[in-house]
Scaffold this motif. Sequence first.
Motif, PDB file in Angstrom:
ATOM      1  N   GLU A   1       3.391 -16.779  -9.083  1.00 14.20           N
ATOM      2  CA  GLU A   1       3.279 -18.175  -9.247  1.00 14.20           C
ATOM      3  C   GLU A   1       2.588 -18.747 -10.311  1.00 14.20           C
ATOM      4  OE1 GLU A   1       1.171 -20.156  -5.954  1.00 14.20           O
ATOM      5  OE2 GLU A   1       0.636 -18.155  -5.387  1.00 14.20           O
ATOM      6  N   PRO A   2       2.475 -19.841 -10.871  1.00 13.08           N
ATOM      7  CA  PRO A   2       1.595 -20.163 -11.993  1.00 13.08           C
ATOM      8  C   PRO A   2       0.284 -19.964 -11.629  1.00 13.08           C
ATOM      9  CG  PRO A   2       3.302 -21.901 -11.643  1.00 13.08           C
ATOM     10  CD  PRO A   2       3.412 -20.725 -10.497  1.00 13.08           C
ATOM     11  N   GLY A   3      -0.545 -19.298 -12.375  1.00 17.33           N
ATOM     12  CA  GLY A   3      -1.740 -18.853 -12.255  1.00 17.33           C
ATOM     13  C   GLY A   3      -2.218 -17.645 -11.244  1.00 17.33           C
ATOM     14  N   ARG A   4      -1.053 -17.128 -10.755  1.00 16.68           N
ATOM     15  CA  ARG A   4      -1.456 -15.920  -9.720  1.00 16.68           C
ATOM     16  C   ARG A   4      -0.318 -14.888  -9.914  1.00 16.68           C
ATOM     17  NH1 ARG A   4      -3.580 -20.105  -6.510  1.00 16.68           N
ATOM     18  NH2 ARG A   4      -5.570 -19.511  -5.593  1.00 16.68           N
ATOM     19  N   VAL A   5      -0.704 -13.605  -9.842  1.00 22.76           N
ATOM     20  CA  VAL A   5       0.248 -12.520 -10.067  1.00 22.76           C
ATOM     21  C   VAL A   5       0.025 -11.652  -8.741  1.00 22.76           C
ATOM     22  CG1 VAL A   5       1.361 -10.431 -10.995  1.00 22.76           C
ATOM     23  CG2 VAL A   5       0.873 -12.502 -12.283  1.00 22.76           C
ATOM     24  N   HIS A   6       0.992 -11.433  -7.752  1.00 18.73           N
ATOM     25  CA  HIS A   6       0.779 -10.613  -6.611  1.00 18.73           C
ATOM     26  C   HIS A   6       1.316  -9.343  -6.431  1.00 18.73           C
ATOM     27  CE1 HIS A   6      -0.372 -14.713  -4.888  1.00 18.73           C
ATOM     28  NE2 HIS A   6       0.831 -15.146  -5.259  1.00 18.73           N
ATOM     29  N   LEU A   7       0.361  -8.469  -6.184  1.00 19.76           N
ATOM     30  CA  LEU A   7       0.939  -7.089  -6.462  1.00 19.76           C
ATOM     31  C   LEU A   7       0.471  -6.212  -4.983  1.00 19.76           C
ATOM     32  CD1 LEU A   7      -1.054  -7.416  -9.257  1.00 19.76           C
ATOM     33  CD2 LEU A   7       0.277  -5.731  -9.873  1.00 19.76           C
ATOM     34  N   LEU A   8       1.443  -5.098  -4.722  1.00 17.36           N
ATOM     35  CA  LEU A   8       0.990  -4.391  -3.494  1.00 17.36           C
ATOM     36  C   LEU A   8       0.929  -3.123  -3.860  1.00 17.36           C
ATOM     37  CD1 LEU A   8       1.626  -5.181  -0.663  1.00 17.36           C
ATOM     38  CD2 LEU A   8       3.785  -4.302  -0.558  1.00 17.36           C
ATOM     39  N   THR A   9      -0.120  -2.433  -3.273  1.00 17.17           N
ATOM     40  CA  THR A   9      -0.486  -0.980  -3.645  1.00 17.17           C
ATOM     41  C   THR A   9       0.323  -0.193  -2.646  1.00 17.17           C
ATOM     42  OG1 THR A   9      -2.142  -1.036  -1.913  1.00 17.17           O
ATOM     43  CG2 THR A   9      -2.898  -1.993  -4.197  1.00 17.17           C
TER      44      THR A   9
END
Length: 417
Positions: free
Chosen positions: A337-345
Amino acid sequence: MGKPSGRRRIVVALAAMLAVGAATAVVYRVLAPAEVSTVARGSYPAAPNPGPGVIGRLPVASLVVDGRLRVYAGARQVYADQPVDRRYRVTPYWAYRRWPARLDGVLADGTTVVTRWSDGKLVALDARTGRVAWRTDGPAAAERPEPRRTYAATVWDPAGLYVARPAAGRGVLVAAGAGQLDGYDLTDGRRLWRVDQERGCVGAAGTTATGEVLGLVACAGPETVEFRDAATGAVRTRWRPPSAPDELVVTPVGCREGRSGCRGLRISGRGDGNGRGWLVGAGAPVAAPALDGTDTVLDGERAVGTSAGVVTGRSARGGEELWRRADLGPVRIIAAEPGRVHLLTERNDLVTLDPATGAERSRFPLEIGQDGLGWQPGRAYATGGYLAVERARERATADDDDQAYFLTSEPVLLAAT
């Protein structure tokens, strides 16, 4: 026993007619078209500010609307609960139902919730009260895939339903159907324009951040990418990428939410899993080589991707490396999303990075209660610092039924990042 008298025959006939009439009335009340609106009785809630972590465990997917409500879909209804950080789903704050039409899609913009139904009807609700703001006839959806029990596709990726924000003027709702494309004033539902073509000739894939409708034209000859003015429906540009195949797959990227307000796109041939990246804005698209991989997302003009356990931020245009993170181990990007990247380990920790610098905004295990971390992500959605994700069983496949696919009866986790 003698034959019934004339009076008795009349009484019997009248009783039979009354019975048939009563049965008909019951059937009509049950099966007749109906609309039921249950509006909010309490005051509009304040927006909470939860700290990072998992805040909810839900049986179905929800949209986070105005940072205050969670909006859900059902087969024939849309409803909201609050507050947004409540751990479980609770009694609806408001609800809207239609019969016999089925709910095909839900889209939210600000405090407006737009619903699309199988009979083509578009109904907008005021999220603050649940009252109907406007209703109008629109094109029926070209495709109606059967949703899984979470209704994630219905609320997180409603087919053929988008919002555009032209530089001057109000927001525009874009609804695409089989050979039809309509634009509506998002405030009052007034239709602004319509495009009618034969089925499969013209369609929409999303909207751009500069207020255009991004579509694909296949009326004659090779497929062409088309950009329309969202306020008027007029074609601004038709374009084909160099050396492109005749049939194209267009995937918007870098979007404000869903497939609306997008800053780029990825184009591939049918059956081609990679594709080439492009930035969209004023004029023709500009090549963005850093977006060529499908494991890459766009934020502004920064491309964030993962490869061999390394996360990098690059200039989308030139490909120059802006930052690098090699300390996270194997990760996958599940949402942006604008201003955030969400990653899963690998251990199902959720790591949220700032796409401008690579700095860590938050990190925590994506778990709640005793469910554990033995699952794989399904669909995911992110907006306003909230992330929701479906949890599938570790060995589940897309062909499994819902019972075999989802981890628990409440498979959707909602987290604040």
